[in-house]
Design a protein around this motif. Sequence first.
Motif, PDB file in Angstrom:
ATOM      1  N   HIS A   4     -27.523   0.173   8.737  1.00 41.15           N
ATOM      2  CA  HIS A   4     -26.744   1.084   7.887  1.00 41.15           C
ATOM      3  C   HIS A   4     -25.949   0.350   6.817  1.00 41.15           C
ATOM      4  O   HIS A   4     -25.905   0.775   5.673  1.00 41.15           O
ATOM      5  CB  HIS A   4     -25.780   1.881   8.773  1.00 41.15           C
ATOM      6  CG  HIS A   4     -26.149   3.308   8.934  1.00 41.15           C
ATOM      7  ND1 HIS A   4     -27.442   3.751   8.996  1.00 41.15           N
ATOM      8  CD2 HIS A   4     -25.364   4.406   9.032  1.00 41.15           C
ATOM      9  CE1 HIS A   4     -27.449   5.053   9.140  1.00 41.15           C
ATOM     10  NE2 HIS A   4     -26.206   5.476   9.162  1.00 41.15           N
ATOM     11  N   SER A   5     -25.299  -0.757   7.189  1.00 40.19           N
ATOM     12  CA  SER A   5     -24.410  -1.442   6.253  1.00 40.19           C
ATOM     13  C   SER A   5     -25.154  -2.000   5.051  1.00 40.19           C
ATOM     14  O   SER A   5     -24.705  -1.874   3.911  1.00 40.19           O
ATOM     15  CB  SER A   5     -23.630  -2.545   6.958  1.00 40.19           C
ATOM     16  OG  SER A   5     -24.528  -3.485   7.513  1.00 40.19           O
ATOM     17  N   LYS A   8     -26.177   0.867   2.875  1.00 37.08           N
ATOM     18  CA  LYS A   8     -25.018   1.366   2.118  1.00 37.08           C
ATOM     19  C   LYS A   8     -24.735   0.480   0.916  1.00 37.08           C
ATOM     20  O   LYS A   8     -24.477   0.965  -0.180  1.00 37.08           O
ATOM     21  CB  LYS A   8     -23.770   1.429   3.014  1.00 37.08           C
ATOM     22  CG  LYS A   8     -23.731   2.593   3.948  1.00 37.08           C
ATOM     23  CD  LYS A   8     -22.446   2.583   4.745  1.00 37.08           C
ATOM     24  CE  LYS A   8     -22.436   3.681   5.767  1.00 37.08           C
ATOM     25  NZ  LYS A   8     -21.203   3.711   6.543  1.00 37.08           N
ATOM     26  N   VAL A 165     -26.229   7.935   4.707  1.00 37.24           N
ATOM     27  CA  VAL A 165     -25.674   6.786   3.978  1.00 37.24           C
ATOM     28  C   VAL A 165     -25.081   7.259   2.667  1.00 37.24           C
ATOM     29  O   VAL A 165     -23.971   6.862   2.281  1.00 37.24           O
ATOM     30  CB  VAL A 165     -26.763   5.707   3.747  1.00 37.24           C
ATOM     31  CG1 VAL A 165     -26.352   4.707   2.697  1.00 37.24           C
ATOM     32  CG2 VAL A 165     -27.086   5.009   5.054  1.00 37.24           C
ATOM     33  N   ASP A 168     -21.819   9.023   3.357  1.00 36.62           N
ATOM     34  CA  ASP A 168     -20.782   8.061   3.755  1.00 36.62           C
ATOM     35  C   ASP A 168     -20.209   7.310   2.554  1.00 36.62           C
ATOM     36  O   ASP A 168     -18.997   7.152   2.425  1.00 36.62           O
ATOM     37  CB  ASP A 168     -21.330   7.054   4.772  1.00 36.62           C
ATOM     38  CG  ASP A 168     -21.590   7.668   6.132  1.00 36.62           C
ATOM     39  OD1 ASP A 168     -21.117   8.798   6.385  1.00 36.62           O
ATOM     40  OD2 ASP A 168     -22.294   7.016   6.942  1.00 36.62           O
ATOM     41  N   VAL A 169     -21.098   6.858   1.673  1.00 33.95           N
ATOM     42  CA  VAL A 169     -20.645   6.111   0.491  1.00 33.95           C
ATOM     43  C   VAL A 169     -19.828   7.016  -0.417  1.00 33.95           C
ATOM     44  O   VAL A 169     -18.759   6.628  -0.906  1.00 33.95           O
ATOM     45  CB  VAL A 169     -21.847   5.492  -0.261  1.00 33.95           C
ATOM     46  CG1 VAL A 169     -21.432   4.957  -1.611  1.00 33.95           C
ATOM     47  CG2 VAL A 169     -22.470   4.392   0.581  1.00 33.95           C
TER      48      VAL A 169
END
Length: 182
Positions: A4-5, A8, A165, A168-169
Amino acid sequence: MRPHSSLKQEFLKEWIKGLQRCSFPKKSILERKKAIKLSADIAMASARNGTTCWSRALISSAAKDGSDNNHLVKQILGPESDRPAVENKAPARQASVCKKILKRSCRIRRRGRRKCGAAAAPSSIAKHLVKKRRQILRSLIPGGEFMNEICLIEETLDYITSLRVQVDVMRSLATASVRGTE
């Protein structure tokens, strides 16, 4: 699938690059909203580097020559050398032939069906529900109409991950901008 990171970070990098390429002066709020949404979608697809069917379909549908978004997509993606490979797995002619064959087979099946008075078996009801839900899923996933069931499920999972993603961003940016104004 990437963690995920890193996804992102890649999305944020592509989105900021796309937003920088769009010029916002003298644009209405609706035009800005459209440009931001389009740049987020293109950035999400670009973060996948054209490795998924939905990402290629999203870019190709946004970049169609007859579409209003074509100029905006060219601005967001930049020069041709920066673009991921955008190719449709199923050509339009092949898709239309497949649709014709599918329509013919559906007509033949309809002729052979039972009369209205007969009760339907539970298994046929379940199959009908699954088929209907699959059609809905195909309409929701970019390029889903050209995928078989297994590929559709894999692409759906990847598309959902990418949408999460993206949310979230965007949520992080909105939170940071609210904190910055306080």
